[in-house]
Design an enzyme around this catalytic site. Structure first.
Site, short mmCIF file in Angstrom:
data_model
loop_
_atom_site.label_atom_id
_atom_site.label_comp_id
_atom_site.label_asym_id
_atom_site.label_seq_id
_atom_site.Cartn_x
_atom_site.Cartn_y
_atom_site.Cartn_z
N CYS A 113 1.07 -0.98 0.16
CA CYS A 113 0.00 -0.03 0.22
C CYS A 113 0.69 0.85 -0.25
O CYS A 113 1.00 2.67 0.02
CB CYS A 113 -0.76 -0.08 1.24
SG CYS A 113 -2.21 -1.54 1.28
N HIS A 250 -3.61 7.15 1.93
CA HIS A 250 -3.71 5.83 1.67
C HIS A 250 -5.20 5.44 2.32
O HIS A 250 -5.15 5.87 3.93
CB HIS A 250 -3.13 4.67 2.25
CG HIS A 250 -3.21 3.79 2.28
ND1 HIS A 250 -3.74 3.31 0.84
CD2 HIS A 250 -3.44 1.54 3.09
CE1 HIS A 250 -3.96 1.92 0.84
NE2 HIS A 250 -3.47 1.68 1.90
N ASN A 280 -10.63 -0.43 -0.26
CA ASN A 280 -8.60 -0.43 -0.45
C ASN A 280 -7.95 -0.54 -1.72
O ASN A 280 -8.30 -1.84 -1.42
CB ASN A 280 -8.13 -1.04 0.71
CG ASN A 280 -6.66 -0.96 1.05
OD1 ASN A 280 -5.58 -0.38 0.51
ND2 ASN A 280 -5.65 -1.27 2.77
N1 ACO Z 1 -18.74 -9.16 8.61
C1 ACO Z 1 -18.72 -9.21 10.22
N2 ACO Z 1 -18.11 -9.15 11.43
C2 ACO Z 1 -16.99 -9.60 11.23
C3 ACO Z 1 -16.45 -8.98 9.76
C4 ACO Z 1 -17.13 -8.63 8.25
N3 ACO Z 1 -16.86 -8.23 7.71
N4 ACO Z 1 -15.00 -9.19 9.79
C5 ACO Z 1 -14.57 -9.39 10.72
N5 ACO Z 1 -15.47 -9.37 11.36
C6 ACO Z 1 -15.69 -9.56 13.15
C7 ACO Z 1 -14.69 -10.35 14.62
O1 ACO Z 1 -14.89 -12.21 13.29
C8 ACO Z 1 -14.65 -10.39 15.07
O2 ACO Z 1 -15.88 -11.46 15.71
P1 ACO Z 1 -15.77 -12.49 17.42
O3 ACO Z 1 -15.73 -10.98 18.09
O4 ACO Z 1 -16.70 -12.87 17.18
O5 ACO Z 1 -14.36 -12.93 17.15
C9 ACO Z 1 -15.69 -8.78 15.15
O6 ACO Z 1 -15.91 -9.05 13.80
C10 ACO Z 1 -14.34 -8.05 15.03
O7 ACO Z 1 -12.75 -8.52 14.12
P2 ACO Z 1 -12.88 -7.71 14.81
O8 ACO Z 1 -11.04 -7.86 13.68
O9 ACO Z 1 -11.65 -6.90 16.53
O10 ACO Z 1 -12.29 -5.76 14.05
P3 ACO Z 1 -12.32 -4.49 14.19
O11 ACO Z 1 -13.16 -3.62 15.26
O12 ACO Z 1 -10.73 -4.80 14.58
O13 ACO Z 1 -12.60 -4.45 12.42
C11 ACO Z 1 -10.36 -4.30 10.58
C12 ACO Z 1 -11.97 -4.98 11.34
C13 ACO Z 1 -11.33 -3.47 10.00
C14 ACO Z 1 -10.16 -4.72 9.47
C15 ACO Z 1 -10.04 -3.68 11.33
O14 ACO Z 1 -9.31 -3.92 12.14
C16 ACO Z 1 -9.00 -2.70 10.15
O15 ACO Z 1 -9.42 -1.38 9.35
N6 ACO Z 1 -7.92 -2.94 10.39
C17 ACO Z 1 -6.81 -2.15 9.38
C18 ACO Z 1 -6.65 -2.96 8.48
C19 ACO Z 1 -5.95 -2.21 7.13
O16 ACO Z 1 -6.17 -0.89 7.32
N7 ACO Z 1 -5.39 -2.63 6.56
C20 ACO Z 1 -4.40 -2.75 5.21
C21 ACO Z 1 -3.64 -1.29 5.56
S1 ACO Z 1 -2.25 -1.75 4.64
C22 ACO Z 1 -2.89 -2.30 3.78
O17 ACO Z 1 -3.25 -1.46 3.02
C23 ACO Z 1 -2.56 -3.53 2.25
#
Ligand code: ACO
Length: 323
Positions: A113, A250, A280
Site C-alpha cells: 500500500c 492511504h 482499499n
Molecule cells: N463482517 C462482520 N463481522 C466481521 C467481519 C465482517 N466483514 N470481519 C470480522 N468480523 C468479526 C470478527 O470475526 C470478530 O468477531 P468475534 O468478536 O466474534 O471474534 C469481530 O468482527 C471483531 O473483529 P475485529 O477484527 O476485532 O474488528 P475490528 O474492529 O478491529 O475491525 C478491521 C476489523 C476493519 C479489519 C480493522 O481491524 C481494520 O481496519 N484494521 C486495519 C486494516 C487495514 O487497514 N489494513 C490495510 C492496511 S495496509 C494495506 O492497505 C495493505
C-alpha cells in the site's frame, strides 16, 4: 535547483461496482458492519479483461491528457503494484508497450500500500539526479485476485483501480514556496511481516496465494507509524500541520484516517477521503484520491499537499508536494 513538479493526474476504475450489501449472501457480514468499522460503502472489482496493466494504461493516458503531453514526452515509467499481470516481465514494461513507447525505461516498485509514495520518492530522485525529465508515476492494483472470498475479515476491505500522475523537472529556489516535491520520508520494518502478507509466491509455493491480515494488529500500529513519518517530513520541510492545504492519506479505513488526522492536528475539511467509494486499492489509493480531488477542483496549483501511506511489510512513508 531542480524540482519534480506535477503536470497532470488521471485515474481508471473497473466497470463493476460491488456494494457492501452484495457480500451479504457470500459471507456472514452486513452493510452496517462494514460501513461502521471501515467507512467503506462500495468498491470496484475487475472483470477478466481488466488487469493491472489495462487499468494502469487507462490511468496513464488520462494523466498524459490532463498534462497536455503524449507518451513520446515520457522518459521513465514507475509502476507501484503488488498485483502485476505476470511474475515477470514488469507490468510497467507492458504499460510502456501499450502506450506505444519504444524509448526510455520502465520498472515496477513493490511496497504494497505504500507503493505510490515509494514510487513518487524514487521518481523525484531520478528527476533531481538528472536521469529523467518526465516520469509517469502509476499506482495500479487488482487486489481482488489476491482475496480469499470466504474470509469476511479481509474480502470486504479491498478493491481494484489505478491512478497516475506525470512528474516533470522544473526550476525551484530551494524553498518551500517552490512547486514540486519538497520532502519525503520512507520507512520499512520486516519484523511485522506476519501481520499482513500473501501466503504464496513464485519462490515459495509457486502459487499466487491469498492475502492474510491480522486487522486489529495492523490498526494498532498504523496511526503511530503514519504520524511518525509525517512528522519527519514536516521537520525536513520546516512546516507544521497548519501550513497544509490538503492531506491525501492511504485509503484503508476511515477510522485510521480520522485518528491520524486528529493526532496530527489536521482539520477534517483538509482531508481527502475516497475509501467510501473505492475501498482499499493498495498502491492505487493515493493517486486515485489525488486525481479525484484535482478533477473536482479541490487541489489547485500552489496548494501544499501531503501524501501518506502504510502497508504490508510493514512499509510506510509520506511525501510533501507544492502543487
Ligand atoms: N463482517 C462482520 N463481522 C466481521 C467481519 C465482517 N466483514 N470481519 C470480522 N468480523 C468479526 C470478527 O470475526 C470478530 O468477531 P468475534 O468478536 O466474534 O471474534 C469481530 O468482527 C471483531 O473483529 P475485529 O477484527 O476485532 O474488528 P475490528 O474492529 O478491529 O475491525 C478491521 C476489523 C476493519 C479489519 C480493522 O481491524 C481494520 O481496519 N484494521 C486495519 C486494516 C487495514 O487497514 N489494513 C490495510 C492496511 S495496509 C494495506 O492497505 C495493505
Amino acid at each position: 535547483m531542480i524540482r519534480s513538479v506535477v503536470r497532470g493526474t488521471g485515474s481508471a476504475l473497473p466497470r463493476r461496482i460491488m456494494k457492501n450489501a452484495d457480500f451479504e449472501g457470500m459471507v456472514e457480514t452486513s452493510d452496517e458492519w462494514i460501513a461502521q468499522r471501515t467507512g467503506i460503502r462500495q468498491r470496484y472489482i475487475a472483470a477478466d479483461d481488466e488487469t493491472t496493466a489495462s487499468l494502469g494504461e487507462a490511468a496513464a493516458r488520462a494523466a498524459l491528457k490532463n498534462a497536455g503531453l503524449t507518451p513520446d514526452d515520457i522518459d521513465l515509467i514507475v509502476l507501484a503494484t503488488s498485483t502485476p499481470n505476470n511474475t515477470f516481465p514488469a507490468t510497467a514494461v507492458e504499460i510502456q508497450q501499450r502506450l506505444g513507447m519504444r524509448h526510455g525505461f520502465a520498472f515496477d516498485m513493490q511496497a504494497v500500500c505504500s507503493g505510490f509514495v515509494y514510487a513518487m520518492t524514487t521518481a523525484d530522485l531520478y528527476i533531481r539526479g538528472g536521469a529523467a525529465r518526465r516520469v509517469l508515476v502509476i499506482g495500479s492494483e487488482t487486489f481482488s485476485r489476491l482475496l480469499d472470498w470466504t474470509d469476511r475479515s479481509t474480502c470486504v476491505l479491498f478493491g481494484d483501480g489505478a491512478g497516475a500522475l506525470v512528474l516533470e523537472a522544473g526550476e525551484g529556489q530551494g524553498t518551500i514556496a517552490d512547486r514540486g516535491v519538497l520532502a519525503s520520508s520512507l520507512r520499512s520494518d520486516g519484523s511485522h511481516r506476519e501481520k499482513l502478507y500473501v501466503d504464496g509466491g513464485p519462490s515459495t509455493t509457486g502459487t499466487v496465494g491469498h492475502l492474510r491480515m491480522e486487522g486489529r494488529e495492523v490498526f494498532k500500529h498504523a496511526v503511530g507509524m503514519i504520524t511518525d513519518v509525517i512528522e519527519a517530513t514536516f521537520t525536513q520541510a520546516g512546516i507544521t500541520a497548519d501550513d497544509l492545504d490538503w492531506f491525501v492519506p492511504h485509503q484503508a479505513n476511515k477510522r485510521i484516517i480520522d485518528a491520524s488526522a486528529k493526532k496530527l492536528g489536521i482539520a477534517d475539511e483538509k482531508v481527502v477521503v475516497t475509501v467510501d467509494l473505492h475501498g482499499n486499492t493498495s498502491a492505487a489509493s493515493v493517486p486515485l484520491a489525488l486525481s479525484i480531488a484535482v478533477a473536482d477542483g479541490r487541489i489547485k496549483p500552489g496548494d501544499l499537499v501531503l501524501l501518506e501511506a502504510m502497508g504490508g511489510g510493514f512499509t510506510w512513508g509520506a511525501v510533501l508536494i507544492r502543487w
